[in-house]
Design an enzyme around this catalytic site. Structure first.
Site, mmCIF file in Angstrom:
data_model
loop_
_atom_site.group_PDB
_atom_site.id
_atom_site.type_symbol
_atom_site.label_atom_id
_atom_site.label_comp_id
_atom_site.label_asym_id
_atom_site.label_seq_id
_atom_site.Cartn_x
_atom_site.Cartn_y
_atom_site.Cartn_z
ATOM 1 N N TRP A 21 -12.046 18.442 -53.770
ATOM 2 C CA TRP A 21 -12.475 19.839 -53.800
ATOM 3 C C TRP A 21 -13.168 20.172 -55.123
ATOM 4 C CZ3 TRP A 21 -9.860 24.321 -56.275
ATOM 5 C CH2 TRP A 21 -10.490 25.538 -55.951
ATOM 6 N N GLN A 27 -19.568 18.766 -58.757
ATOM 7 C CA GLN A 27 -19.493 18.861 -60.214
ATOM 8 C C GLN A 27 -19.850 17.543 -60.895
ATOM 9 O OE1 GLN A 27 -15.997 20.947 -61.682
ATOM 10 N NE2 GLN A 27 -15.912 19.646 -63.495
ATOM 11 N N TYR A 54 -16.414 20.665 -48.476
ATOM 12 C CA TYR A 54 -16.514 20.375 -49.908
ATOM 13 C C TYR A 54 -17.935 19.889 -50.215
ATOM 14 C CZ TYR A 54 -11.364 20.466 -50.068
ATOM 15 O OH TYR A 54 -10.043 20.826 -49.984
ATOM 16 N N SER A 153 -4.108 23.929 -42.819
ATOM 17 C CA SER A 153 -4.185 24.305 -44.233
ATOM 18 C C SER A 153 -4.216 25.817 -44.348
ATOM 19 C CB SER A 153 -5.435 23.707 -44.886
ATOM 20 O OG SER A 153 -5.499 24.063 -46.259
ATOM 21 N N GLN A 179 -1.263 22.015 -45.509
ATOM 22 C CA GLN A 179 -1.779 21.881 -46.870
ATOM 23 C C GLN A 179 -1.894 23.266 -47.508
ATOM 24 O OE1 GLN A 179 -5.912 20.218 -48.680
ATOM 25 N NE2 GLN A 179 -4.678 18.717 -47.566
ATOM 26 N N PRO A 210 -1.854 22.294 -57.883
ATOM 27 C CA PRO A 210 -0.612 22.312 -58.660
ATOM 28 C C PRO A 210 -0.803 22.885 -60.060
ATOM 29 C CG PRO A 210 -1.516 20.106 -58.604
ATOM 30 C CD PRO A 210 -2.327 20.921 -57.627
ATOM 31 N N LEU A 211 -2.052 22.888 -60.529
ATOM 32 C CA LEU A 211 -2.341 23.422 -61.868
ATOM 33 C C LEU A 211 -2.979 24.807 -61.809
ATOM 34 C CD1 LEU A 211 -3.704 20.201 -63.630
ATOM 35 C CD2 LEU A 211 -1.360 21.088 -63.558
ATOM 36 N N GLN A 300 -8.236 12.031 -67.045
ATOM 37 C CA GLN A 300 -7.507 13.147 -66.434
ATOM 38 C C GLN A 300 -6.585 12.642 -65.325
ATOM 39 O OE1 GLN A 300 -10.873 15.614 -65.287
ATOM 40 N NE2 GLN A 300 -10.419 17.078 -66.909
ATOM 41 N N ASN A 304 -2.576 13.190 -65.430
ATOM 42 C CA ASN A 304 -1.887 13.871 -64.329
ATOM 43 C C ASN A 304 -0.819 12.978 -63.703
ATOM 44 O OD1 ASN A 304 -3.435 16.196 -64.606
ATOM 45 N ND2 ASN A 304 -4.915 15.597 -63.044
#
Length: 338
Positions: A21, A27, A54, A153, A179, A210-211, A300, A304
């Protein structure tokens, strides 16, 4: 790596997984996608999540290419995609109609370069389509080998229960997994609303954010521009920018960011980063089958995934200290308490 059963199904997924995502196909480019997925795979991740919506399908393309470039055998990995938003305009190009579900799934498989996905999600509920049509369509997809399990979801408990009721009546398969968003700030649905469903239908959770869209990294400050290179600064997707405004500029955002600052010393005390603390907190919930993480750089991913070593440090005393900062534990019926 720890591997958990997906609800009451027979399939096992890595407790930490990687999703596309915002990041993959949008990105960052193919090289970064492949490097991040390689880092996750080397750390034991066997579950990769994407969706037709996405980057308008580009995420599926890049993640499918990465799996092939890395030489990962198809039967060694669990791949999921989600259908709802579509990739083009048109009256039948989105939603949960039988037409879009089947055509959208086939298009996703073509972009992924695969014959099937392991998990297929209804990316959102669709009140404009009869639930029976949606249930029948997902079972058609499974019966024809295009997916092994179907799920949802961001569906409500009542929508999930209706899908199961109809599936049972028809002698078909109901949703195996859901989800939802789940983190220290978004708790009601997972910890309260779904409680009657876990045991009765064996619901598995593949949780996202989660963040809290990066808020729990500690890098954002109230009413200040996002730091260069951050997701909110780099990605100009209108939906993400709306999340950025809610996360950084509202009264609720100010309160949340103050709580993030208060969580930092707790993380430091147990030798963890803030992201590791937040992810480990989610891992403590036995209802969670896997946590879908996001990353634009391999380091990252590694940071994580370091949350796996933090879970055991979240003893009763530490959890109590965290709850003292959050002050948002849902009140639930004792009959359904975790």
């Amino acid at each position: 790596m720890e591997y958990r059963r997906l609800g009451n199904s027979g399939i096992r997924v890595s407790a930490l997984s990687l999703g596309g995502w915002v990041t993959y196909g949008g990105q960052v480019g193919q090289d970064s996608t492949t490097k991040c997925m390689e880092a996750a795979w080397q750390l034991g991740c066997n579950f990769f999540d994407t969706a037709e919506g996405y980057a308008r399908g580009a995420s599926e393309v890049e993640m499918g290419k990465a799996i092939k470039e890395l030489g990962i055998h198809r039967d060694d990995v669990v791949v999921s995609t989600k259908i709802f938003w579509g990739v083009k305009g048109g009256p039948n190009a989105m939603g949960l109609s039988r037409k879009h579900l089947i055509e959208g799934t086939k298009a996703s498989l073509q972009r992924l370069g695969m014959d099937y996905v392991d998990l297929l999600f209804a990316h959102r509920p669709d009140p404009t389509v009869p639930m029976e049509e949606t249930v029948r369509a997902f079972n058609h997809i499974i019966d024809h080998g295009l997916a092994f399990y179907w799920g949802t979801s961001e569906w409500s408990a009542s929508e999930l229960l209706e899908a199961h009721r109809i599936a049972k009546h028809l002698g078909m398969v109901g949703p195996t997994m859901e989800q939802p968003q789940y983190n220290v700030f978004a708790r009601e649905r997972v910890e309260k609303e779904y409680l009657p469903i876990y045991d009765t239908h064996g619901l598995g959770l593949t949780i996202w954010s989660p963040l809290a869209s990066g808020v729990l990294t500690g890098k954002y400050k109230f009413n200040e521009p996002p730091p260069p290179g951050s997701r909110f600064a780099v990605n100009k997707d209108p939906g993400l920018q709306a999340i950025a405004r809610r996360s950084l500029q509202t009264t609720e955002a100010k309160e949340r960011l103050q709580k993030v600052d208060a969580l930092a010393p707790i993380a430091q005390k147990i030798g963890a980063t803030l992201p590791q603390l937040a992810i480990a907190w989610c891992l403590k919930n036995p209802r969670v089958s896997t946590i879908i993480t996001g990353a634009s750089r391999p380091e990252q991913v590694r940071d994580n995934f370091g949350a796996l070593t933090v879970v055991n440090k979240l003893n009763d005393e530490v959890v109590k200290e965290i709850e003292g900062v959050l002050k948002n534990k849902p009140k639930s019926d004792p009959v359904f308490r975790l």
